[in-house]
Write a protein that holds these residues in place. Structure first.
Motif, PDB file in Angstrom:
ATOM      1  N   ASP A 283     -42.211  78.690  11.045  1.00  0.00           N
ATOM      2  CA  ASP A 283     -41.748  77.629  11.931  1.00  0.00           C
ATOM      3  C   ASP A 283     -42.445  77.668  13.278  1.00  0.00           C
ATOM      4  OD1 ASP A 283     -40.565  80.000  12.524  1.00  0.00           O
ATOM      5  OD2 ASP A 283     -38.577  79.180  12.947  1.00  0.00           O
TER       6      ASP A 283
ATOM      7  N   TYR B 184     -44.187  74.687  15.343  1.00  0.00           N
ATOM      8  CA  TYR B 184     -43.792  74.435  16.722  1.00  0.00           C
ATOM      9  C   TYR B 184     -45.020  74.323  17.639  1.00  0.00           C
ATOM     10  CZ  TYR B 184     -41.919  75.723  21.341  1.00  0.00           C
ATOM     11  OH  TYR B 184     -41.616  75.784  22.667  1.00  0.00           O
TER      12      TYR B 184
ATOM     13  N   LYS C  95     -36.204  73.020  21.029  1.00  0.00           N
ATOM     14  CA  LYS C  95     -36.406  72.720  19.613  1.00  0.00           C
ATOM     15  C   LYS C  95     -35.158  72.065  19.031  1.00  0.00           C
ATOM     16  CE  LYS C  95     -38.978  77.005  19.282  1.00  0.00           C
ATOM     17  NZ  LYS C  95     -39.049  78.319  18.678  1.00  0.00           N
TER      18      LYS C  95
ATOM     19  N   THR D 281     -35.034  74.603  13.616  1.00  0.00           N
ATOM     20  CA  THR D 281     -36.335  74.222  13.076  1.00  0.00           C
ATOM     21  C   THR D 281     -37.398  74.472  14.124  1.00  0.00           C
ATOM     22  OG1 THR D 281     -36.216  71.973  13.929  1.00  0.00           O
ATOM     23  CG2 THR D 281     -35.269  72.353  11.756  1.00  0.00           C
TER      24      THR D 281
END
Lengths: 356, 347
Positions: free
Chosen positions: A57, A61, A178, A182
């Protein structure tokens, strides 16, 4: 205009394009855009298997945060390239916006007011480009090479080589927030909305069809009632506005306003747009291809970095990819041209105009 | 129509093939960082990445050599990455990559005290320990700063060297950088105090400023030697100044009679040390600096220290260190370079 469109898309002017259209699946799948999307899927799949730590993740990001300014500027850039023009000054507008935003915040303006002020600065920059292109009638390449130097020059004049680095934390934190657990930044929602707005404008409005028409043939578009000058003016204004928005984003993301921000970004944006299947000669392209192009470049760079490939090698790879993507349509056209002349959309339109 | 379709299909196929080929060749070349960096990987999960201001810089090549030696002693994985140019935010993508790779510690010499701040903060949030060395960031963006030298140490080593070289008596002068250079002036003040207190027979006749300009420093050296015929030594606490002064002295008839010392780099001073113009000068040892920074990173990773004042840890051959104020560790006294050791350094 519909007639021009029909003739441009199909090879006949006696019947509408629908009569000559290929099956839907061919029209959707056998396109440059689909190739780019497939390429993106393959790169993601390959990197997930072969590159350690890629499938995480945090990668998503960083990827989304890094490509956000590119995505934002790619939207108006796509429209401008579709008309056959170009805007090389976007990264300099970004820098100037970053500097003015920083100075406004430092000067005690509340952040929302500074954001509005900065967007106005971007609009003014866009208006200068638009004025020189539409009213004075200079080529956009020449104009924006000039303003590219001028806007960054002003930014450097305002702030010198120093940087403004204090911004309210609630605003800088906004760029790193975020959605739940996620890896998706909250601001990506805003970007998604922008993408949808631009895709709708581009593909589903008369204004958007006018943009394509200008790229295929400016004269034909004018004859059909498209206000070419006004359209171009609007596009340069949009480029200024969104470059300023990207400048605000980048400033808050790095907590740094400085005149060097976004150096070279215009080339990354143009590379991504062209890689996404937009023709540098105008008139051909689709938004989903551009978005895939931005993601493809971002993903390749991210995967190469994770694989500890040096930045020089990574630049060569992305550059090669870009050159190939730009020249492959020309090579294919040349191959086709040897067998059957006059097959590009542009020449079809001109042939149609000559006969009618 | 047929050709048109074929062309598109060809185009699509070509684009995909190229993409795959490029990425495949790019990644397969070095998809395993452990093998390419030639570092030892042992049982422990310790991985330390060095991120200098830029690659291909002899100073940082030397510090990374020390860092690599330390990581090998600790049986961890060492990597060195970095931009080719030392631009303010050029390190950001490398910081992100280190966080993505989940390295245990990142050892960085900051190109900018703030521009890389948010990236470093994110890396720390992701669990990576951040150690700055050589050039610090704002304290909030790192766990620890490994400082090469403090003002007292720098002032003291220069006074000691000049008094050794002139026999603790006679006239000396100082050739500094700009008149308003904060660090230079702080050192000069401390040197004056030290001279007054401990070396009463040494007389500081003048402080001149060469503005870190080669020609100006050269001319000021010439002027000093003419104005003060009995001058026995010059202290230049700037790497530009000491090299210019040595260059003037090496061709002058005062060579061997007037001592020159101060802060310099081995590559600049090598010729003058070898031809006898300069006996000894000082700076820090970047190799030790990298070595200590790697050990500090490892100590943060295994929890020996948290980075707060008073924490102690052992750094291999360098011995024990204590964390000082502002989460800072001091390497120690500056390192003296002379004929015996200068050949060991290349920066």
């Amino acid at each position: 205009m519909t007639t021009i469109w029909a003739s441009a898309k199909a090879n006949s002017r006696t019947k509408t394009y629908k009569d000559y259209a290929k099956p839907l699946w061919q029209r959707t799948l056998m396109t440059t855009e689909s190739a780019v999307i497939l390429g993106l899927i393959l790169v993601v799949a390959y990197a997930s298997i072969a590159v350690n730590n890629f499938a995480s993740d945090i990668t998503l990001y960083y990827l989304l945060r890094d490509i956000t300014p590119i995505l934002i500027i790619a939207l108006p850039m796509t429209l401008i390239i579709l008309t056959g023009d170009i805007d090389l000054s976007v990264a300099s507008i970004l820098a100037l916006s970053s500097v003015t935003f920083g100075m406004m915040v430092q000067g005690g303006w509340p952040v929302p007011l500074a954001i509005i002020g900065t967007l106005v600065v971007g609009l003014v920059c866009g208006a200068i480009n638009g004025f020189l292109v539409t009213v004075v009638g200079l080529p956009s390449l020449a104009v924006t090479i000039g303003t590219m130097a001028a806007f960054r020059g002003i930014a450097q004049g305002l702030l010198g080589t120093t940087a403004i680095t204090t911004f309210p934390e609630e605003w800088t934190n906004l760029t790193s927030m975020k959605i739940g657990s996620t890896g998706i930044p909250v601001l990506s929602i805003l970007v998604l909305v922008l993408i949808i707005v631009f895709a709708v404008i581009m593909h589903f409005t008369p204004f958007g069809r006018g943009i394509f028409a200008i790229g295929l043939s400016k004269e034909a578009a004018e004859f059909s009632g498209v206000n070419v000058q006004r359209t171009k003016m609007i596009l340069f204004l949009l480029a200024g506005l969104l470059s300023a928005l990207a400048g605000i984003y980048l400033t808050l993301k790095t907590s740094t306003a400085r005149a060097e921000n976004g150096t070279g970004l215009e080339l990354t944006v143009i590379a991504a747009v062209l890689l996404g299947g937009v023709s540098i000669f105008g008139g051909k392209g689709a938004m989903h291809g551009v978005i895939a192009g931005v993601f493809l470049i971002g993903t390749i760079e991210s995967a190469l970095r994770l694989a500890n490939v040096t930045s020089d090698v990574s630049r060569i790879i992305v550059g090669t990819l870009l050159v190939l993507s730009v020249i492959s349509p020309s090579i294919l056209a040349w191959i086709r041209g040897r067998r059957r002349p006059a097959s590009t959309p542009g020449t079809q339109t001109q042939a149609f105009l000559a006969k009618s | 129509m047929l050709f048109h379709t074929t062309g598109r299909r060809l185009g699509a196929a070509a684009a995909i093939a190229v993409t795959i080929a490029l990425v495949a060749s790019g990644c397969s070349g070095s998809s395993d960082p452990k093998s390419t960096d030639g570092a030892s990987s042992g049982d422990s999960d310790l991985s330390i990445t060095f991120l200098p201001k830029n690659l291909g810089n002899p100073y940082f090549d030397t510090s990374s050599k020390g860092g690599k030696a330390a990581v090998e002693e600790l049986k961890g994985t060492f990597a060195e990455v970095g931009p080719s140019e030392a631009a303010p935010d050029s390190q950001v993508s490398y910081i992100q990559t280190a966080a993505q790779q989940g390295v245990s510690a990142l050892v960085i010499s900051a190109n900018d005290p703030t521009a890389i701040g948010s990236a470093l903060k994110e890396a720390m949030d992701a669990g990576t320990k951040v150690v700055t060395f050589d050039s610090d960031t704002d304290p909030q963006y790192r766990d620890l700063f490994v400082n090469q030298a403090d003002a007292e140490g720098i002032a003291k080593v220069q006074v000691d060297m000049i008094s050794d070289q002139i026999g603790d008596e006679g006239e000396i002068a100082i050739l500094s950088a700009a008149a308003n250079a904060t660090n230079q002036n702080a050192w000069i003040e401390l040197m004056k105090k030290d001279l007054e207190a401990n070396h009463p027979n040494i007389k500081l006749v003048e402080t001149v400023y060469g503005d870190d300009d080669d020609q100006m420093s050269f001319d000021k050296t010439a002027a000093l030697l003419q104005t003060y015929p009995n001058l026995k030594g010059i202290v230049a606490p700037t790497t530009v100044g000491i090299a210019s002064a040595a260059r003037y002295l090496s061709t002058s008839d005062k060579k061997g009679k007037v001592a020159i010392t101060g802060l310099g780099t081995p590559n600049q001073m090598r010729d003058y040390v070898e031809d006898g113009t300069v006996t000894e000068f000082a700076l820090w040892n970047p190799e030790d600096l990298g070595y200590l920074a790697a050990f500090a990173g490892a100590a943060l990773v295994d929890g020996t220290i948290t980075g707060k004042e008073g924490d102690t840890f052992t750094a291999g051959k360098l011995g024990e260190f204590t964390v000082g104020a502002d989460n800072t560790v001091l390497l120690g006294d500056p390192f003296k370079f002379n004929k015996d050791n200068i050949a060991d350094f290349d920066f």
